[in-house]
Scaffold this motif. Structure first.
Motif, PDB file in Angstrom:
ATOM      1  N   ARG A 129       2.931   0.088  34.375  1.00 12.30           N
ATOM      2  CA  ARG A 129       3.335   0.457  35.733  1.00 12.30           C
ATOM      3  C   ARG A 129       3.050  -0.659  36.731  1.00 12.30           C
ATOM      4  O   ARG A 129       3.559  -0.638  37.857  1.00 12.30           O
ATOM      5  N   ASP A 191       6.074   6.747  29.432  1.00 11.23           N
ATOM      6  CA  ASP A 191       5.423   6.840  30.738  1.00 11.23           C
ATOM      7  C   ASP A 191       6.255   6.133  31.800  1.00 11.23           C
ATOM      8  O   ASP A 191       6.469   6.677  32.888  1.00 11.23           O
ATOM      9  N   ASP A 194       9.684   8.169  32.431  1.00 12.20           N
ATOM     10  CA  ASP A 194       9.476   9.442  33.127  1.00 12.20           C
ATOM     11  C   ASP A 194       8.969   9.217  34.554  1.00 12.20           C
ATOM     12  O   ASP A 194       9.403   9.884  35.497  1.00 12.20           O
ATOM     13  N   TRP A 195       8.052   8.269  34.715  1.00 16.91           N
ATOM     14  CA  TRP A 195       7.508   7.948  36.039  1.00 16.91           C
ATOM     15  C   TRP A 195       8.590   7.414  36.969  1.00 16.91           C
ATOM     16  O   TRP A 195       8.671   7.797  38.137  1.00 16.91           O
ATOM     17  N   HIS A 198      11.610  10.416  37.264  1.00 13.63           N
ATOM     18  CA  HIS A 198      11.292  11.833  37.452  1.00 13.63           C
ATOM     19  C   HIS A 198      11.872  12.407  38.742  1.00 13.63           C
ATOM     20  O   HIS A 198      12.443  13.508  38.748  1.00 13.63           O
ATOM     21  N   GLU A 328      -3.168   8.438  39.542  1.00 10.50           N
ATOM     22  CA  GLU A 328      -2.003   9.111  38.964  1.00 10.50           C
ATOM     23  C   GLU A 328      -1.997   8.967  37.452  1.00 10.50           C
ATOM     24  O   GLU A 328      -1.576   9.878  36.734  1.00 10.50           O
ATOM     25  N   ARG A 329      -2.455   7.831  36.984  1.00  6.48           N
ATOM     26  CA  ARG A 329      -2.533   7.581  35.536  1.00  6.48           C
ATOM     27  C   ARG A 329      -3.817   8.224  35.004  1.00  6.48           C
ATOM     28  O   ARG A 329      -4.754   7.546  34.601  1.00  6.48           O
ATOM     29  N   ASN A 330      -3.836   9.549  34.977  1.00  6.33           N
ATOM     30  CA  ASN A 330      -5.050  10.265  34.615  1.00  6.33           C
ATOM     31  C   ASN A 330      -4.933  10.871  33.218  1.00  6.33           C
ATOM     32  O   ASN A 330      -3.928  10.688  32.525  1.00  6.33           O
ATOM     33  N   GLU A 332      -4.595  13.982  32.361  1.00  4.22           N
ATOM     34  CA  GLU A 332      -3.523  14.972  32.282  1.00  4.22           C
ATOM     35  C   GLU A 332      -2.190  14.286  31.984  1.00  4.22           C
ATOM     36  O   GLU A 332      -1.372  14.813  31.214  1.00  4.22           O
ATOM     37  N   ARG A 333      -1.991  13.122  32.591  1.00  2.00           N
ATOM     38  CA  ARG A 333      -0.779  12.355  32.316  1.00  2.00           C
ATOM     39  C   ARG A 333      -0.746  11.903  30.859  1.00  2.00           C
ATOM     40  O   ARG A 333       0.288  11.968  30.196  1.00  2.00           O
ATOM     41  N   TYR A 336       0.264  14.820  28.716  1.00  3.31           N
ATOM     42  CA  TYR A 336       1.693  15.098  28.845  1.00  3.31           C
ATOM     43  C   TYR A 336       2.531  14.144  27.987  1.00  3.31           C
ATOM     44  O   TYR A 336       3.441  14.579  27.254  1.00  3.31           O
ATOM     45  N   ILE A 337       2.222  12.856  28.049  1.00  6.20           N
ATOM     46  CA  ILE A 337       2.970  11.878  27.253  1.00  6.20           C
ATOM     47  C   ILE A 337       2.724  12.107  25.761  1.00  6.20           C
ATOM     48  O   ILE A 337       3.661  12.019  24.942  1.00  6.20           O
TER      49      ILE A 337
END
Length: 356
Positions: A129, A191, A194-195, A198, A328-330, A332-333, A336-337
């Motif tokens: 990113r 990532d 989708d980022w 989205h 944001e890159r946590n 949970e992310r 998800y990926i």
């Protein structure tokens, strides 16, 4: 404010990410200081520190490292990530973990669940990113420049392992790495895609995938003879977004010269290649018209440029520690990926399109 003391666990036997983390912390030297290293292989971290000219504490255990720092980069084989993450959080440390978070969604869930019990910073290493060109492309898409997005095409990989003489590393073994090229490169591509898309294209709704192992055996690193490669050398997969946008990906550890992204929409096209991380080739058009003229190369605005771009990840990690914000890159992310990758693997194994 005193500098944040940081440690790194995992220095790598052959090629690893620890060196990039070192350089990132050195880039942020006004705010942090690398003070400790630990590797599970006895003597390896001391040898590695000598090679890199680092004046740091060499720790004999992971707990010794944690007792010496406020934050830690976890740069180990994938299977070890979650136990190390949880131990670091138990000791009250901020954590930057290399991707993927683990080898399956179930394992990732452990880290996510534990992470909810602490206010420490929890970040996953989706470093791509930070690429200036990709950040600019996302800006254009979010602002509606391309309108409805038709397709995304991306390639990512490497060439080092194309040599059959490269020995059997952990990343070639399913129990240590999970999938191979699919996890190693696929998580970055998913990532980014989708980022970036989205806001324009919505959620990913369907996936398809294929994988192959081209070099089935390699010489063992420890011991005699050959051992089996138990995960994929190559992966090709597709996803479909709820808007109808189609994205296709090719990942290979046996030969990809360039990381490339092509995105096409009703307002034109944008193309990125990694040897020019501060440039994007664009060919814009009216959304209700056709292409006229020719493509041009756009230089990314200076405020989006960090060189090397990996340093943007480390800078965000340190800034989050200073401000108390979560990235944001946590984790949970990361979960998800990983859930999407697990569905891609299911498609590879069943030959079916899998709905999410």
């Amino acid at each position: 404010m005193e500098k944040i003391k940081v440690g790194i666990v995992g220095t790598g036997y052959t090629v690893g990410m620890a060196d990039a983390h070192v350089k990132g912390y050195q880039y942020c030297k006004e705010d942090c200081e690398l003070t400790a290293l630990y590797d599970i292989v006895p003597g390896r971290s001391r040898e590695w520190a000598g090679e890199k000219g680092l004046d740091v504490k060499i720790c004999e255990t992971f707990d010794e490292l944690l007792d010496s720092v406020e934050a830690v980069s976890i740069v180990t084989p994938n299977y070890a990530h979650v136990p190390l993450v949880i131990r670091a959080l138990e000791k009250g440390k901020h954590v930057l973990c290399e991707k993927p978070l683990s080898i399956s969604s179930d394992a990732c869930m452990e880290a996510v669940s534990y992470g909810k019990c602490t206010d420490r910073v929890k970040m996953i290493g989706f470093s791509y990113r930070g690429i200036p060109a990709v950040r600019w492309m996302k800006q254009q898409i979010d602002e509606g420049r391309l309108g409805h997005i038709f397709t995304w095409r991306e390639t990512l990989g490497g060439c080092r392992i194309a040599n059959p003489k490269v020995k059997l590393e952990w990343r070639m073994q399913k129990d240590l790495s999970g999938t191979g090229a699919l996890a190693d490169f696929g998580c970055h591509m998913l990532d980014l895609c989708d980022w970036t898309l989205h806001n324009a294209s919505g959620e990913i709704k369907e996936v398809q995938g294929l994988v192959s192992t081209t070099i089935p055996e390699r010489d063992k690193i420890f011991g005699e003879g050959k051992g089996a490669v138990t995960n994929d050398d190559n992966a090709a997969f597709n996803v479909k977004f709820e808007s109808g946008t189609l994205a296709s990906f090719v990942a290979s550890r046996l030969g990809v010269l360039r990381h490339t992204i092509e995105v096409y929409g009703e307002g034109g096209m944008m193309l990125f290649r990694d040897d020019k991380p501060d440039e994007v080739e664009v060919f814009f058009k009216e959304k209700d018209g056709g292409y006229n003229g020719s493509a041009e190369v756009v230089k990314v605005p200076e405020e989006l440029v960090v060189a090397p771009w990996f340093n943007a990840e480390i800078a965000e990690f340190i800034q989050c520690i200073k401000t108390g914000h979560q990235p944001e890159r946590n984790f949970e992310r990361a979960l998800y990926i990983q859930q999407i990758l697990d569905k891609v693997l299911e498609s590879c194994e069943t030959g079916r399109t899998i709905e999410l």
